[in-house]
Scaffold this motif. Structure first.
Motif, PDB file in Angstrom:
ATOM      1  N   GLY A  49       0.618  -1.205   0.197  1.00 31.07           N
ATOM      2  CA  GLY A  49       0.180  -0.013  -0.098  1.00 31.07           C
ATOM      3  C   GLY A  49       1.641   1.245  -0.175  1.00 31.07           C
ATOM      4  O   GLY A  49       0.470   2.270  -0.063  1.00 31.07           O
ATOM      5  N   LEU A  50       1.824   1.054   0.150  1.00 30.44           N
ATOM      6  CA  LEU A  50       3.001   2.454  -0.064  1.00 30.44           C
ATOM      7  C   LEU A  50       3.130   2.652  -1.621  1.00 30.44           C
ATOM      8  O   LEU A  50       3.079   1.898  -2.543  1.00 30.44           O
ATOM      9  N   ASN A  51       2.556   4.205  -1.809  1.00 27.23           N
ATOM     10  CA  ASN A  51       2.730   4.822  -3.377  1.00 27.23           C
ATOM     11  C   ASN A  51       3.607   5.898  -3.727  1.00 27.23           C
ATOM     12  O   ASN A  51       2.908   6.173  -4.511  1.00 27.23           O
ATOM     13  N   CYS A  52       4.512   6.670  -2.900  1.00 24.65           N
ATOM     14  CA  CYS A  52       5.207   7.203  -3.275  1.00 24.65           C
ATOM     15  C   CYS A  52       6.826   6.837  -3.655  1.00 24.65           C
ATOM     16  O   CYS A  52       7.834   7.775  -3.681  1.00 24.65           O
ATOM     17  N   GLU A  53       6.983   5.634  -4.470  1.00 29.10           N
ATOM     18  CA  GLU A  53       7.932   5.571  -4.221  1.00 29.10           C
ATOM     19  C   GLU A  53       8.802   5.593  -5.723  1.00 29.10           C
ATOM     20  O   GLU A  53      10.232   6.882  -6.223  1.00 29.10           O
ATOM     21  N   ALA A  54       8.152   6.284  -6.440  1.00 29.08           N
ATOM     22  CA  ALA A  54       8.825   6.809  -7.869  1.00 29.08           C
ATOM     23  C   ALA A  54       9.155   8.180  -7.471  1.00 29.08           C
ATOM     24  O   ALA A  54      10.790   8.187  -7.761  1.00 29.08           O
ATOM     25  N   GLU A  55       8.588   9.178  -7.130  1.00 26.85           N
ATOM     26  CA  GLU A  55       8.450  10.827  -6.943  1.00 26.85           C
ATOM     27  C   GLU A  55      10.337  10.547  -5.504  1.00 26.85           C
ATOM     28  O   GLU A  55      11.328  11.286  -6.283  1.00 26.85           O
TER      29      GLU A  55
END
Length: 275
Positions: free
Chosen positions: A23-29
């Motif tokens: 559910g973590l979702n800011c990995e790309a930035e």
């Protein structure tokens, strides 16, 4: 702000671990920001790191706990994620920090660091001492906020910054202390490096400048060494000047920075890690 000055040769030797999954979702930035500064970034699923053996964290100089909704924010934001890390990775995390590694926790990552016990730190082991609860005005609030920096804070991530604006998006960000004495200790040690501020640059508890109602306007915490840092707003979402909602007005006024101000926080972490 101009482009951050980084020793690129040294930065290329730095390995940053960005934990992903569940559910973590800011990995790309987050990964993009550290790569813009020259660091080597590995994105690894939490499950893979938990099963990677005793030296899972050894290659890294900086560990990033990213934003998102780990385990759907069940029970409380960051609670399940923190429990898994404490019981499956706790000894390795303590060794990583003891060896001088840096930790950055953003939003859900901050919630995780607090419930894991790495923040506010200052005591042996992993024991939760503060928490982050529902905003005073219930519900998920998404808006840009103004932040002022405590120049006396030991936090390595905020060095050289006086104030900045960042996007803030959370429903559980109100910092709660065990008691007034604990809060006084953290205040005296300058472990609250960032505070929500009003239009005049004064720390505030008033909504909407303070989106969650944290006492004293607290928007972040660091440990006594300044090498573990968690904040509710999102520096990884302001890497480019055009990320700012008023960038056209800033450009017209000759105030547009050459890099997003959130990048400065990541740059300070890289500098501290390679120092």
């Amino acid at each position: 702000m101009s482009e951050p000055t980084i020793d690129r040769a040294a930065a290329r030797e730095l390995r940053v671990l960005v934990l992903t999954g569940y559910g973590l979702n800011c990995e790309a930035e987050t990964a993009a920001g550290f790569r813009m500064l020259g660091a080597h970034v590995d994105l690894r699923h939490v499950a893979d790191v938990l099963d990677a053996g005793p030296d899972a964290l050894t290659p890294y100089g900086l560990l990033a706990f990213i934003g998102g909704f780990s385990f759907g924010d069940h029970i409380a934001s960051g609670r399940v994620h923190a429990n898994r890390l404490r019981y499956r990775l706790g000894d390795r995390l303590l060794r990583f920090v003891g060896d001088g590694g840096l930790c950055l926790g953003i939003c859900n990552g901050f919630q995780t660091l607090v419930k894991l016990g790495l923040l506010p730190g200052g005591e042996p082991g992993l024991h939760q001492r503060v928490t982050l609860i529902d905003n005073d005005r219930l519900g998920y609030w998404d808006a840009w906020v103004r932040l002022v920096v405590d120049p006396a804070s030991p936090c390595v991530f905020t060095r050289g910054i006086a104030e900045l604006e960042l996007p803030s998006r959370h429903g559980e960000g109100k910092l709660v202390h065990a008691d007034a004495a604990q809060r006084a200790v953290l205040e005296d040690r300058h472990q609250i490096p960032l505070r929500y501020a009003d239009a005049e640059g004064r720390a505030t508890e008033a909504w909407p400048d303070n989106p969650d109602g944290s006492p004293g306007g607290a928007a972040a915490l660091c440990d006594p060494s300044g090498r573990i840092f968690g904040l509710m707003p999102h520096p990884e979402a302001y890497l480019y000047p055009e990320n700012h909602p008023r960038w056209l007005a800033q450009r017209a006024a000759g105030l547009l920075p050459t890099a997003g101000l959130g990048l400065q926080i990541l740059a300070n972490g890289v500098r501290a890690a390679i120092a």
